[in-house]
Design a protein around this motif. Structure first.
Motif, PDB file in Angstrom:
ATOM      1  N   THR A   1       0.866  -1.170   0.000  1.00 37.47           N
ATOM      2  CA  THR A   1       0.000   0.000   0.000  1.00 37.47           C
ATOM      3  C   THR A   1       0.903   1.219   0.000  1.00 37.47           C
TER       4      THR A   1
ATOM      5  N   GLN B   1      -5.583  -4.923   9.017  1.00 39.63           N
ATOM      6  CA  GLN B   1      -4.802  -4.931   7.779  1.00 39.63           C
ATOM      7  C   GLN B   1      -4.022  -6.237   7.603  1.00 39.63           C
TER       8      GLN B   1
ATOM      9  N   SER C   1      -7.752  -2.788   3.695  1.00 43.17           N
ATOM     10  CA  SER C   1      -7.162  -1.461   3.670  1.00 43.17           C
ATOM     11  C   SER C   1      -8.159  -0.536   4.337  1.00 43.17           C
TER      12      SER C   1
ATOM     13  N   PRO D   1      -5.350  -5.416  -1.527  1.00 38.38           N
ATOM     14  CA  PRO D   1      -5.943  -4.950  -0.274  1.00 38.38           C
ATOM     15  C   PRO D   1      -7.446  -4.744  -0.434  1.00 38.38           C
TER      16      PRO D   1
END
Lengths: 622, 444
Positions: free
Chosen positions: A198, A368, A373, A423
């Motif tokens: 991310t 997470q 996310s 995610p």
């Protein structure tokens, strides 16, 4: 150091961890939260905002289920807005700009005051387990802490690796060290892990931005809070600012693309398609000549400005060069560059719908680390894991939310059923019963669970019951018949067909151009100390129930239909490899996921109707 | 539903013939093939091999050719074998039972095609086309069903689905990703695309009438007073002497039917017993059945003699679609016909036959199919496409209202998608699948 035994251990102090610890302690379980740095508990490590599309609904649900995110977002919020106002009632989503510092301070103070909670600053490196049951954790100094319920919420810290251009830093977050050892400890116990990535945008120095060249954006003038406990709600309404990228910005990014680890092949984890980095946007949406960037203050009067929409892992000098092509940012300086982070996650197909792992009894996963996310998705899982670890410890029934009851139900069912290849972020379109899942009816949907598990203080339950009684009373008022004399002035104004005889208010409200406030009806009195947002919400809910009546009805029929499959449970030890007639893919996925019901099996990607037919026949024969 | 056993059945019709074909499908197909001939080498994919068929005692009962297909490249998607033996029913029976003693079981009707469907070798529309293809009564019908079997109709439906999916995606994007207000051009664009989707659906629905006729044919019932020439007309249309004709009224006491094709449509023409007050109980029974037939007919044709100035007042179960005034050869040529539903013919001399046929075609309706066209053929397909179109229409209504709600449009689109999936058999409930395949005969 010697520790006593705890009912529940929470590893990690992010948004999942704090919800888990808070609810477990509230439910009377002896709880400890272990985190590397107590000062970073509840840190908003990315955007200075809570809520947003589908996420705002989740925060409301968290609130009704006894979570804390909504309360502290209301307390620390500096600008509130309902998104999607023009697009339909079920997708209205509350969002707030939040003062990050205030938020973590508020949550930290709350946790420090909880009487069943101990906060421990330490790093967990291994587990203690025996015969498939977790028995506790081992800290980096080899201290052992015993507990038969452990909730793992390590966020992006498991073997975290930060990328800025070609530069690599081992860290869990910028400036905080990564957690090493847990992944290996999980592997040793038969868990599989994957890798995701991310990113976060650069933080700009407010003093170096030419604010006169940006477009200011205000929040709503009649702000609506996340939490039903925010009775006296009167937040500030600070400005955010918008700028756009341009072709000259994109040119620089395109030219230097090869220096982004995303494109040079340095990053192996998969990033979110939905929250793309700027290099992704420029590369994949080449036909867009500009992209929107919000300049958001990270706290009130903050010098640090979050460049929302410019997440990147390009080298720092390239980030700066590109941003400086935007007129308002001609002289901009960074307080911190944007970066990407790669981390290990535990594919959540390995968990049950309580978020307890299948392989190791008593070990729960939330946040997470499950491949999601977003703060809200993490908090929701933390809350559910906390409630269910408490239930397991107390020997009571767990909380399992249906897909028709809550976004949280959709979230967890998706996590344990679908492949996580990027995610996971919540969207309203992930909820097939979206029309039922409005942020404004979260209390009606979830209060029964809150009551059963005692997730809220009695005072709050009474308050929510009063609210629902009033909603019903407002609905009853809509049976009033209205005469042409009463209604026609309204219809003349809106330019629609006038009445010739009396009609029930309910029927008139179905007309698209008529709002509940247009009806000359005396509604019941609301308690004097209630904020206007609450009255508006009750009226608006009553209106929605009428206007959407036919659709809500159809949606319920779909729920009934799907329930049939949810009622058929699949044996826990079914040998799918020996079930003839299944496709190879089905055999593999069913063996790995081990769905609990036929309904869950149907939602697994790659399971065909034919496979379901084979399963149904097997269940009938059995 | 599907078993993982091996099934066997004759694929050719019962009776004596030069050859007969027996089909095997399932994981044991190869082993059974080997067991049928102890000298036989392991079968190779798509290779025909000579087989000396042995029964379980080792006694040779026929010489045959067998072709083996390796999964997934076979009709059903499983390992399969097709064995051609001599076309003696006793041999066929012995071959089937020899397979059974070696582990196969006799297939249920339609089970081969059902397995092909379940294993994803064909969708439900293609599976439906299998039965219709084999039973098709005209060349045009075989061509249509061959196209369906090849997947041409499925392709059209998948195209509708793709289009709808992209519309749904744009709606969801507006709802879920874009945090800005709806762009000004978005709703008009959506309206335009949805309208065009609705139109494509209507076009496809319009093919149903002709598709259904090509598949199931049409029934035309001839009725009229005794001795009006029904049987003569029937013989004329079918070029045969199927019906006995005589000058005596009431010669035909039961129905006689003949088949012929009109532009590829298989037509069954039924000659009924003449309607009159009967003194004869056998004739009376015929008349009762005639009334039932008339009710069910696609087209009811009334025939009477043109010279019969005042036709008998008879109550018909429904108004005839076409009126034929027969024996026009006996009329003087000054008689004029103004009613388009009334035709002068002479069944005896064949006058007016072409006009009658084109009138029949016109009444059956349905635009003729282009040589490459596809059509909906079954009531199931038609009903499913109607329930696809209903929510599309509903979303058009929403789009025409002030402040259209995107989430409701999405709801309708999803509803429509589900109907398409049912149509293609992607989400078909088990009971529907069972019903479809139960109409098959064994060996398909």
């Amino acid at each position: 150091m010697k520790h006593e035994e705890f009912d529940i251990l929470v590893v990690g102090g992010g948004h999942a961890g704090v919800e888990a610890a808070s609810i477990a302690a509230y439910l009377g379980r002896k709880t400890a939260l272990i985190t590397m740095d107590l000062r970073s508990i509840a840190r908003m490590s990315c955007n200075p905002a809570i809520g947003g599309l589908a996420k705002g609904q989740i925060v409301r649900e968290i609130d009704v289920l006894g979570g804390i995110m909504g309360r502290f977002a209301d307390w620390a919020g500096i600008q509130f807005k309902i998104l999607n106002r023009s697009k339909g009632r079920s997708v209205w989503s509350p969002r707030a700009q939040v003062d990050k510092r205030l938020y973590e301070q508020g949550v930290q103070r709350h946790l420090s005051r909880l009487k069943n909670l101990t906060l421990i600053a330490a790093e967990v490196v291994n587990f203690i387990d025996a015969r498939g049951q977790i028995e506790g954790v081992i800290l980096s100094d080899q201290t052992r802490i015993a507990s038969r319920n452990v909730i793992l919420t390590c966020g992006t810290f498991l073997n975290g690796l930060i990328h800025i251009g070609r530069q690599k830093i081992r860290a869990g977050r910028m400036g905080e060290s990564a957690a090493n050892g847990i992944t290996e400890a999980l592997h040793a116990r038969g868990f599989s892990t994957g890798r995701l990535k991310t990113g976060t945008p650069p933080r700009l120095d407010a003093a170096t931005i030419d604010w006169s060249l940006t477009k200011p954006v205000r929040g709503d003038d009649n702000p609506v809070p996340f939490s039903y406990r925010s009775h006296n709600f009167d937040p500030p309404n600070v400005l955010c600012h918008q700028v756009y990228t341009s072709e000259s910005v994109h040119e620089i990014i395109r030219e230097k693309l090869i220096e982004s680890p995303l494109y040079s092949g340095d990053i192996h984890g998969t990033g979110p398609r939905y929250c793309p980095s700027i290099e992704d946007k420029v590369y994949r949406f080449a036909h867009h000549s500009k992209h929107l960037i919000f300049l958001e203050p990270e706290w009130t009067g903050s010098r640090q400005i979050y460049a929302n929409g410019f997440s990147t892992s390009l080298p720092e000098d390239v980030q700066l060069e590109a941003l400086r092509k935007i007129p308002a940012l001609k002289n901009v300086e960074f307080l911190r560059p944007g970066y990407a982070i790669e981390y290990d996650f535990i594919p959540p197909r390995q968990h049950k719908n309580t978020l307890e792992s299948k392989a190791l009894a008593g070990l729960f996963f939330a946040g997470q680390v499950n491949g999601t996310s977003g703060y809200e998705e993490a908090a929701a899982q933390g809350l559910v894991a906390g409630i269910n670890a408490a239930a397991r410890s107390a020997g009571t029934e767990p909380l399992i939310l249906g897909r028709n009851e809550a976004y949280i139900g959709v979230l967890i069912d998706d996590l344990i059923t679908k492949d996580t290849v990027e995610p996971y972020r919540m969207f309203t379109s992930r909820a097939e019963f979206r029309l039922l899942l409005r942020f404004s009816n979260a209390d009606a949907r979830l209060l029964s669970h809150a009551k059963r598990i005692h997730l809220l203080p009695q005072k709050e339950i009474l308050f929510l019951e009063t609210k629902q009684n009033l909603t019903r009373a407002v609905d009853a008022c809509l049976n009033t018949s209205l005469s042409p004399d009463e209604m026609n002035p309204v219809f003349v104004r809106s330019g629609t067909k006038q009445l010739t005889q009396k009609q029930p208010a309910r029927a008139l409200l179905k007309r698209p151009e008529i709002r509940i406030s247009d009806l000359p009806i005396v509604f019941p009195d609301f308690p004097a100390d209630w904020g206007s947002w609450l009255k508006n919400e009750i009226l608006s809910e009553a209106e929605t129930e009428v206007k959407y009546e036919g659709y809500i009805q159809r949606q319920w029929e779909q729920v009934q239909k799907s329930r049939r499959h949810e009622k058929i449970s699949l044996p826990a030890h079914l040998d799918y490899s020996g079930l003839l007639g299944l496709s190879n893919e089905a055999r593999e996925k069913l063996s790995a996921i081990r769905p609990q019901t036929l309904g869950q099996a149907m939602r697994i990607q790659g399971i065909s109707p034919a496979d379901i037919a084979v399963l149904s026949v097997y269940l009938v024969r059995k | 539903m599907i078993e993982h056993d091996t099934i066997v059945a004759p694929a050719t019709p019962p009776g004596v013939g030069g050859l007969a074909v027996v089909r095997l499908s399932g994981p044991q197909s190869g082993d059974i093939l080997k067991a049928l001939d102890s000298q036989h080498r392991p079968p190779k994919h798509r290779q025909a091999t000579f087989l000396r068929l042995e029964d379980s005692t080792g006694l040779i009962f026929d010489d045959a050719m067998a072709t083996f297909f390796r999964s997934p490249n076979s009709y059903t998607g499983e390992d399969m074998a097709e064995i051609s033996c001599h076309g003696n029913p006793l041999i066929v029976q012995q071959l089937v039972s020899s397979c059974c003693t070696r582990g196969a079981r006799i297939a249920d009707p339609g089970e081969f095609t059902k397995r092909a469907f379940v294993l994803g070798k064909m969708d439900l529309i293609q599976a439906e086309a299998v039965a219709s293809f084999i039973e098709a009564q005209s060349l045009e019908s075989t061509r249509l069903h061959h196209r369906l079997l090849r997947g041409d109709l499925s392709t059209r439906l998948v195209a509708l689905k793709t289009k709808l999916m992209s519309l749904l995606q744009s709606v969801e994007y507006a709802l879920d990703i874009s945090e800005e207000e709806i762009e000004p051009g978005f709703l008009p664009g959506l309206l335009k695309d949805t309208t065009s989707l609705d139109r494509s659906t209507s076009n496809l629905l319009a093919t149903y009438q002709r598709g259904h006729l090509l598949t199931f044919g049409a029934t035309v019932v001839l009725t009229g007073p005794p001795n009006s020439g029904k049987s003569t007309l029937l013989n004329r249309l079918s070029n045969s002497e199927r019906a006995i004709t005589s000058p005596d009224p009431g010669t035909t006491r039961d129905f006689i039917d003949v088949q012929f094709t009109l532009e590829g449509i298989p037509v069954t023409l039924i000659d009924t017993a003449g309607l009159r007050e009967s003194r004869d109980s056998i004739e009376e029974a015929g008349i009762t059945r005639t009334r039932t037939l008339m009710k069910d007919a696609d087209i009811l044709v009334w025939i009477q003699s043109a010279t019969d100035k005042s036709p008998e007042e008879l109550s018909l179960p429904k108004k005839p679609d076409i009126v034929l005034l027969n024996k026009s050869d006996l009329l003087d040529s000054s008689m004029k016909n103004t009613d388009p539903n009334v035709l002068f013919i002479s069944a005896l001399y064949g006058d007016g036959m072409e006009a009658f046929k084109s009138k029949l075609l016109k009444n059956l309706g349905g635009a003729p199919l282009l040589s490459s066209g596809v059509a909906l053929t079954t009531a199931r397909q038609h009903a499913a496409l109607i329930s696809f179109q209903r929510p599309i229409r509903q979303s058009l209504t929403i789009l025409h209202s002030p402040n259209p709600s995107l989430e409701l449009i999405s709801f309708e689109f999803r509803d429509a998608l589900e109907s398409l999936d049912v149509l293609l058999g992607k989400t078909t409930p088990d009971d529907i699948i069972r019903a479809i395949f139960s109409n098959f005969c064994v060996g398909k």
